[in-house]
Design a protein around this motif. Sequence first.
Motif, PDB file in Angstrom:
ATOM      1  N   ILE A   1       3.284 -11.384   5.379  1.00 23.17           N
ATOM      2  CA  ILE A   1       3.435 -10.566   4.651  1.00 23.17           C
ATOM      3  C   ILE A   1       4.600 -10.919   3.416  1.00 23.17           C
ATOM      4  O   ILE A   1       4.203 -10.755   2.314  1.00 23.17           O
ATOM      5  CB  ILE A   1       3.902  -9.023   5.162  1.00 23.17           C
ATOM      6  CG1 ILE A   1       2.792  -8.574   5.946  1.00 23.17           C
ATOM      7  CG2 ILE A   1       4.540  -8.141   4.216  1.00 23.17           C
ATOM      8  CD1 ILE A   1       3.390  -7.406   6.979  1.00 23.17           C
TER       9      ILE A   1
ATOM     10  N   GLU B   1       3.164 -13.664   1.269  1.00 25.54           N
ATOM     11  CA  GLU B   1       2.327 -13.092   0.460  1.00 25.54           C
ATOM     12  C   GLU B   1       2.728 -12.198  -0.814  1.00 25.54           C
ATOM     13  O   GLU B   1       2.341 -12.235  -1.893  1.00 25.54           O
ATOM     14  CB  GLU B   1       1.058 -12.284   0.941  1.00 25.54           C
ATOM     15  CG  GLU B   1      -0.137 -11.770   0.060  1.00 25.54           C
ATOM     16  CD  GLU B   1      -0.797 -12.952  -0.458  1.00 25.54           C
ATOM     17  OE1 GLU B   1      -1.540 -12.670  -1.505  1.00 25.54           O
ATOM     18  OE2 GLU B   1      -0.878 -14.061   0.234  1.00 25.54           O
TER      19      GLU B   1
ATOM     20  N   LEU C   1       0.666  -0.262   7.976  1.00 26.31           N
ATOM     21  CA  LEU C   1       0.140  -1.742   7.751  1.00 26.31           C
ATOM     22  C   LEU C   1      -0.980  -1.634   6.775  1.00 26.31           C
ATOM     23  O   LEU C   1      -1.176  -2.345   5.920  1.00 26.31           O
ATOM     24  CB  LEU C   1      -0.518  -2.208   9.166  1.00 26.31           C
ATOM     25  CG  LEU C   1      -1.133  -3.447   9.208  1.00 26.31           C
ATOM     26  CD1 LEU C   1      -0.086  -4.812   8.955  1.00 26.31           C
ATOM     27  CD2 LEU C   1      -1.693  -3.922  10.579  1.00 26.31           C
ATOM     28  N   TYR C   2      -1.752  -0.514   6.869  1.00 25.45           N
ATOM     29  CA  TYR C   2      -2.885   0.021   5.887  1.00 25.45           C
ATOM     30  C   TYR C   2      -2.184  -0.234   4.511  1.00 25.45           C
ATOM     31  O   TYR C   2      -2.673  -0.681   3.619  1.00 25.45           O
ATOM     32  CB  TYR C   2      -3.427   1.227   6.258  1.00 25.45           C
ATOM     33  CG  TYR C   2      -4.586   1.558   5.337  1.00 25.45           C
ATOM     34  CD1 TYR C   2      -5.846   0.848   5.384  1.00 25.45           C
ATOM     35  CD2 TYR C   2      -4.283   2.370   4.242  1.00 25.45           C
ATOM     36  CE1 TYR C   2      -6.680   1.104   4.193  1.00 25.45           C
ATOM     37  CE2 TYR C   2      -5.352   2.686   3.177  1.00 25.45           C
ATOM     38  CZ  TYR C   2      -6.625   2.224   3.402  1.00 25.45           C
ATOM     39  OH  TYR C   2      -7.395   2.501   2.410  1.00 25.45           O
TER      40      TYR C   2
ATOM     41  N   ALA D   1      -1.353  -3.874   3.349  1.00 24.62           N
ATOM     42  CA  ALA D   1      -2.282  -4.653   3.137  1.00 24.62           C
ATOM     43  C   ALA D   1      -3.094  -4.016   1.748  1.00 24.62           C
ATOM     44  O   ALA D   1      -3.563  -5.038   1.110  1.00 24.62           O
ATOM     45  CB  ALA D   1      -3.482  -4.284   4.340  1.00 24.62           C
ATOM     46  N   LYS D   2      -3.250  -2.751   1.686  1.00 21.87           N
ATOM     47  CA  LYS D   2      -3.628  -2.425   0.372  1.00 21.87           C
ATOM     48  C   LYS D   2      -2.938  -2.586  -0.791  1.00 21.87           C
ATOM     49  O   LYS D   2      -3.568  -3.201  -1.939  1.00 21.87           O
ATOM     50  CB  LYS D   2      -3.909  -0.708   0.443  1.00 21.87           C
ATOM     51  CG  LYS D   2      -4.721  -0.106  -0.812  1.00 21.87           C
ATOM     52  CD  LYS D   2      -4.792   1.282  -0.662  1.00 21.87           C
ATOM     53  CE  LYS D   2      -5.607   2.153  -1.638  1.00 21.87           C
ATOM     54  NZ  LYS D   2      -5.600   3.377  -1.548  1.00 21.87           N
TER      55      LYS D   2
ATOM     56  N   LEU E   1      -5.076  -6.884   0.296  1.00 18.40           N
ATOM     57  CA  LEU E   1      -5.690  -7.953   1.431  1.00 18.40           C
ATOM     58  C   LEU E   1      -6.040  -7.030   2.596  1.00 18.40           C
ATOM     59  O   LEU E   1      -6.171  -5.761   2.687  1.00 18.40           O
ATOM     60  CB  LEU E   1      -4.621  -8.662   2.449  1.00 18.40           C
ATOM     61  CG  LEU E   1      -3.656  -9.765   1.274  1.00 18.40           C
ATOM     62  CD1 LEU E   1      -2.381 -10.243   2.145  1.00 18.40           C
ATOM     63  CD2 LEU E   1      -4.647 -10.873   1.156  1.00 18.40           C
ATOM     64  N   GLU E   2      -7.057  -7.702   3.611  1.00 18.73           N
ATOM     65  CA  GLU E   2      -7.727  -6.987   4.518  1.00 18.73           C
ATOM     66  C   GLU E   2      -6.404  -6.862   5.793  1.00 18.73           C
ATOM     67  O   GLU E   2      -5.595  -7.536   5.809  1.00 18.73           O
ATOM     68  CB  GLU E   2      -8.882  -7.754   5.194  1.00 18.73           C
ATOM     69  CG  GLU E   2      -9.714  -7.726   4.367  1.00 18.73           C
ATOM     70  CD  GLU E   2     -10.607  -6.523   4.065  1.00 18.73           C
ATOM     71  OE1 GLU E   2     -10.671  -5.593   5.019  1.00 18.73           O
ATOM     72  OE2 GLU E   2     -11.037  -6.351   2.746  1.00 18.73           O
ATOM     73  N   MET E   3      -6.500  -5.765   6.540  1.00 14.90           N
ATOM     74  CA  MET E   3      -5.431  -5.601   7.594  1.00 14.90           C
ATOM     75  C   MET E   3      -5.389  -6.760   8.448  1.00 14.90           C
ATOM     76  O   MET E   3      -4.232  -7.390   8.854  1.00 14.90           O
ATOM     77  CB  MET E   3      -5.643  -4.412   8.200  1.00 14.90           C
ATOM     78  CG  MET E   3      -5.098  -3.239   7.420  1.00 14.90           C
ATOM     79  SD  MET E   3      -5.394  -1.399   8.276  1.00 14.90           S
ATOM     80  CE  MET E   3      -4.761  -1.806   9.700  1.00 14.90           C
TER      81      MET E   3
ATOM     82  N   GLU F   1      -5.891  -9.930   7.940  1.00 20.39           N
ATOM     83  CA  GLU F   1      -5.149 -11.157   7.542  1.00 20.39           C
ATOM     84  C   GLU F   1      -3.408 -10.802   7.825  1.00 20.39           C
ATOM     85  O   GLU F   1      -2.897 -11.873   7.881  1.00 20.39           O
ATOM     86  CB  GLU F   1      -5.329 -11.156   6.028  1.00 20.39           C
ATOM     87  CG  GLU F   1      -6.619 -11.398   5.775  1.00 20.39           C
ATOM     88  CD  GLU F   1      -6.977 -11.682   4.189  1.00 20.39           C
ATOM     89  OE1 GLU F   1      -6.531 -12.620   3.423  1.00 20.39           O
ATOM     90  OE2 GLU F   1      -7.487 -10.595   3.572  1.00 20.39           O
ATOM     91  N   LEU F   2      -3.266  -9.886   8.096  1.00 25.89           N
ATOM     92  CA  LEU F   2      -1.555  -9.600   8.247  1.00 25.89           C
ATOM     93  C   LEU F   2      -1.291  -9.234   9.790  1.00 25.89           C
ATOM     94  O   LEU F   2       0.006  -8.795  10.126  1.00 25.89           O
ATOM     95  CB  LEU F   2      -1.114  -8.550   7.570  1.00 25.89           C
ATOM     96  CG  LEU F   2      -1.514  -8.288   6.179  1.00 25.89           C
ATOM     97  CD1 LEU F   2      -1.025  -6.930   5.651  1.00 25.89           C
ATOM     98  CD2 LEU F   2      -0.868  -9.453   5.617  1.00 25.89           C
TER      99      LEU F   2
END
Length: 85
Positions: free
Chosen positions: A13, A16, A54-55, A58-59, A63-65, A67-68
């Motif tokens: 995280i 990124e 987490l959502y 990611a949003k 990114l897709e969840m 990926e984290l």
Amino acid sequence: VLRMVVFVNGLKIKKERIRQGCSQEFLSEKAGITSSQLQRIEQGITKVPKFSTLYGIAKALKLEMEELVITRKDETVNEPNGKNK
């Protein structure tokens, strides 16, 4: 019994966030969390945040969840008395 254990990848995280040129304050605001929450996640202090947290991260990072997170298999053996080792 086999179960999957899921941990958030705080380092991913952070990397990124920096790659995208975001400050912690900016990302936390976009994700709907506090800067201190994001800081604890990035530092690995919070390993299993709420799904909504987490959502939101990611949003905000687009990114897709999946990926984290880091997943691993955890085997537990059921004892005859019902307790797990």
